[in-house]
Write a protein that holds these residues in place. Structure first.
Motif, PDB file in Angstrom:
ATOM      1  N   LYS A  27       0.823  -1.212   0.000  1.00 50.06           N
ATOM      2  CA  LYS A  27       0.000   0.000   0.000  1.00 50.06           C
ATOM      3  C   LYS A  27       0.862   1.270   0.000  1.00 50.06           C
ATOM      4  CE  LYS A  27      -3.771  -2.257   2.459  1.00 50.06           C
ATOM      5  NZ  LYS A  27      -4.587  -2.416   1.274  1.00 50.06           N
ATOM      6  N   VAL A  28       2.165   1.097   0.158  1.00 52.06           N
ATOM      7  CA  VAL A  28       3.077   2.222   0.296  1.00 52.06           C
ATOM      8  C   VAL A  28       3.991   2.321  -0.927  1.00 52.06           C
ATOM      9  CG1 VAL A  28       4.930   3.187   1.722  1.00 52.06           C
ATOM     10  CG2 VAL A  28       3.074   1.935   2.797  1.00 52.06           C
ATOM     11  N   ASP A  29       4.146   3.534  -1.428  1.00 44.25           N
ATOM     12  CA  ASP A  29       5.092   3.804  -2.510  1.00 44.25           C
ATOM     13  C   ASP A  29       6.362   4.352  -1.870  1.00 44.25           C
ATOM     14  OD1 ASP A  29       6.655   5.161  -4.475  1.00 44.25           O
ATOM     15  OD2 ASP A  29       4.893   5.190  -5.792  1.00 44.25           O
ATOM     16  N   GLU A  30       7.415   3.566  -1.934  1.00 34.89           N
ATOM     17  CA  GLU A  30       8.669   3.908  -1.260  1.00 34.89           C
ATOM     18  C   GLU A  30       9.235   5.256  -1.722  1.00 34.89           C
ATOM     19  OE1 GLU A  30      12.967   1.817  -0.283  1.00 34.89           O
ATOM     20  OE2 GLU A  30      11.535   0.782  -1.567  1.00 34.89           O
ATOM     21  N   ASP A  31       9.010   5.617  -2.967  1.00 31.23           N
ATOM     22  CA  ASP A  31       9.579   6.847  -3.506  1.00 31.23           C
ATOM     23  C   ASP A  31       8.724   8.083  -3.271  1.00 31.23           C
ATOM     24  OD1 ASP A  31      11.816   5.478  -4.546  1.00 31.23           O
ATOM     25  OD2 ASP A  31      10.645   4.877  -6.311  1.00 31.23           O
ATOM     26  N   GLU A  32       7.427   7.910  -3.055  1.00 31.94           N
ATOM     27  CA  GLU A  32       6.543   9.069  -3.006  1.00 31.94           C
ATOM     28  C   GLU A  32       5.814   9.309  -1.679  1.00 31.94           C
ATOM     29  OE1 GLU A  32       3.838   9.078  -6.290  1.00 31.94           O
ATOM     30  OE2 GLU A  32       5.420   8.693  -7.742  1.00 31.94           O
ATOM     31  N   ASP A  33       5.718   8.305  -0.826  1.00 34.99           N
ATOM     32  CA  ASP A  33       4.855   8.414   0.351  1.00 34.99           C
ATOM     33  C   ASP A  33       5.533   8.876   1.643  1.00 34.99           C
ATOM     34  OD1 ASP A  33       2.717   7.678  -1.176  1.00 34.99           O
ATOM     35  OD2 ASP A  33       2.695   5.594  -0.508  1.00 34.99           O
ATOM     36  N   PHE A  34       6.830   9.151   1.606  1.00 30.84           N
ATOM     37  CA  PHE A  34       7.531   9.493   2.840  1.00 30.84           C
ATOM     38  C   PHE A  34       7.968  10.943   2.838  1.00 30.84           C
ATOM     39  CE2 PHE A  34       7.714   4.965   2.440  1.00 30.84           C
ATOM     40  CZ  PHE A  34       7.361   4.565   3.710  1.00 30.84           C
ATOM     41  N   ALA A  70       4.432   7.739  15.292  1.00 25.35           N
ATOM     42  CA  ALA A  70       3.438   8.602  14.644  1.00 25.35           C
ATOM     43  C   ALA A  70       3.792   8.951  13.210  1.00 25.35           C
ATOM     44  CB  ALA A  70       3.253   9.885  15.442  1.00 25.35           C
ATOM     45  N   GLU A  71       5.093   8.959  12.887  1.00 31.77           N
ATOM     46  CA  GLU A  71       5.522   9.302  11.533  1.00 31.77           C
ATOM     47  C   GLU A  71       6.737   8.469  11.154  1.00 31.77           C
ATOM     48  OE1 GLU A  71       5.167  13.381   9.866  1.00 31.77           O
ATOM     49  OE2 GLU A  71       7.364  13.241   9.753  1.00 31.77           O
ATOM     50  N   PHE A  72       6.820   8.152   9.887  1.00 35.39           N
ATOM     51  CA  PHE A  72       7.909   7.333   9.371  1.00 35.39           C
ATOM     52  C   PHE A  72       8.678   8.130   8.330  1.00 35.39           C
ATOM     53  CE2 PHE A  72       4.151   4.890  10.387  1.00 35.39           C
ATOM     54  CZ  PHE A  72       4.624   4.069  11.401  1.00 35.39           C
ATOM     55  N   ASP A  73      10.000   8.167   8.475  1.00 29.88           N
ATOM     56  CA  ASP A  73      10.840   8.923   7.546  1.00 29.88           C
ATOM     57  C   ASP A  73      11.109   8.160   6.257  1.00 29.88           C
ATOM     58  OD1 ASP A  73      11.076  11.085   9.279  1.00 29.88           O
ATOM     59  OD2 ASP A  73      12.772  10.162  10.320  1.00 29.88           O
ATOM     60  N   ASP A  74      11.079   6.825   6.352  1.00 27.75           N
ATOM     61  CA  ASP A  74      11.392   6.018   5.178  1.00 27.75           C
ATOM     62  C   ASP A  74      10.745   4.640   5.288  1.00 27.75           C
ATOM     63  OD1 ASP A  74      13.023   4.513   6.954  1.00 27.75           O
ATOM     64  OD2 ASP A  74      14.762   5.730   6.460  1.00 27.75           O
ATOM     65  N   PHE A  75      10.878   3.870   4.228  1.00 22.36           N
ATOM     66  CA  PHE A  75      10.271   2.547   4.130  1.00 22.36           C
ATOM     67  C   PHE A  75      10.796   1.599   5.213  1.00 22.36           C
ATOM     68  CE2 PHE A  75       8.979  -0.991   1.015  1.00 22.36           C
ATOM     69  CZ  PHE A  75       7.636  -0.755   1.202  1.00 22.36           C
ATOM     70  N   VAL A  76      12.083   1.687   5.514  1.00 24.57           N
ATOM     71  CA  VAL A  76      12.687   0.800   6.517  1.00 24.57           C
ATOM     72  C   VAL A  76      12.083   1.047   7.893  1.00 24.57           C
ATOM     73  CG1 VAL A  76      14.834   0.170   7.696  1.00 24.57           C
ATOM     74  CG2 VAL A  76      14.825   0.498   5.223  1.00 24.57           C
ATOM     75  N   SER A  77      11.948   2.309   8.297  1.00 24.02           N
ATOM     76  CA  SER A  77      11.371   2.590   9.621  1.00 24.02           C
ATOM     77  C   SER A  77       9.906   2.154   9.679  1.00 24.02           C
ATOM     78  CB  SER A  77      11.518   4.070   9.989  1.00 24.02           C
ATOM     79  OG  SER A  77      10.787   4.898   9.120  1.00 24.02           O
ATOM     80  N   PHE A  78       9.192   2.299   8.576  1.00 18.38           N
ATOM     81  CA  PHE A  78       7.806   1.833   8.483  1.00 18.38           C
ATOM     82  C   PHE A  78       7.747   0.324   8.674  1.00 18.38           C
ATOM     83  CE2 PHE A  78       4.309   0.219   5.792  1.00 18.38           C
ATOM     84  CZ  PHE A  78       3.234   0.889   6.346  1.00 18.38           C
ATOM     85  N   HIS A  79       8.576  -0.415   7.929  1.00 12.32           N
ATOM     86  CA  HIS A  79       8.607  -1.875   8.029  1.00 12.32           C
ATOM     87  C   HIS A  79       8.934  -2.343   9.442  1.00 12.32           C
ATOM     88  CE1 HIS A  79       7.937  -3.688   4.144  1.00 12.32           C
ATOM     89  NE2 HIS A  79       8.660  -2.753   3.577  1.00 12.32           N
ATOM     90  N   LYS A  80       9.921  -1.721  10.045  1.00  8.61           N
ATOM     91  CA  LYS A  80      10.328  -2.129  11.394  1.00  8.61           C
ATOM     92  C   LYS A  80       9.201  -1.924  12.405  1.00  8.61           C
ATOM     93  CE  LYS A  80      15.323  -1.648  11.085  1.00  8.61           C
ATOM     94  NZ  LYS A  80      16.504  -0.966  11.642  1.00  8.61           N
ATOM     95  N   ALA A  81       8.549  -0.771  12.357  1.00 10.00           N
ATOM     96  CA  ALA A  81       7.482  -0.476  13.317  1.00 10.00           C
ATOM     97  C   ALA A  81       6.286  -1.402  13.122  1.00 10.00           C
ATOM     98  CB  ALA A  81       7.053   0.982  13.185  1.00 10.00           C
TER      99      ALA A  81
END
Length: 106
Positions: A27-34, A70-81
């Protein structure tokens, strides 16, 4: 439950080819959603189904109740959380997952 789309259709688990974390990640676009806001993500996708295994389907909102960040800077931090929340709250179906996370805690 009445889902906004079929949990096993292409918007869901792609015919049961993807489960759990993979359903959320697509559901997340790594290049555009962060940076990505947890609140905005849940507002957009909260009712969407996530197939955890061959028996269980939960909503994105159910999983994100346990995501503290509350907020993710990048795809990796999103995945980890998301992965941490899923493992700690019984949403991680993969057998032996503890073997892969052990000392390299997400």
């Amino acid at each position: 439950m009445d889902w906004p789309h079929d949990p096993d259709g292409e918007q869901g688990s792609e015919g049961r080819r993807k489960y759990g974390h993979a359903v959320i990640a697509k559901k997340v676009d790594e290049d555009e959603d962060f940076p990505l806001s947890r609140e905005e993500f849940v507002a957009e996708y909260g009712d969407d189904p996530v197939r955890l295994d061959y028996e269980r389907v939960v909503s994105v909102a159910d999983i994100f109740e346990h995501v503290d960040q509350a907020e993710f800077d990048d795809f990796v931090s999103f995945h980890k959380a998301v992965g941490r929340a899923m493992r700690e709250n019984g949403y991680w179906f993969y057998e032996g997952a503890e073997t892969f996370v052990g000392s390299n805690e997400a």
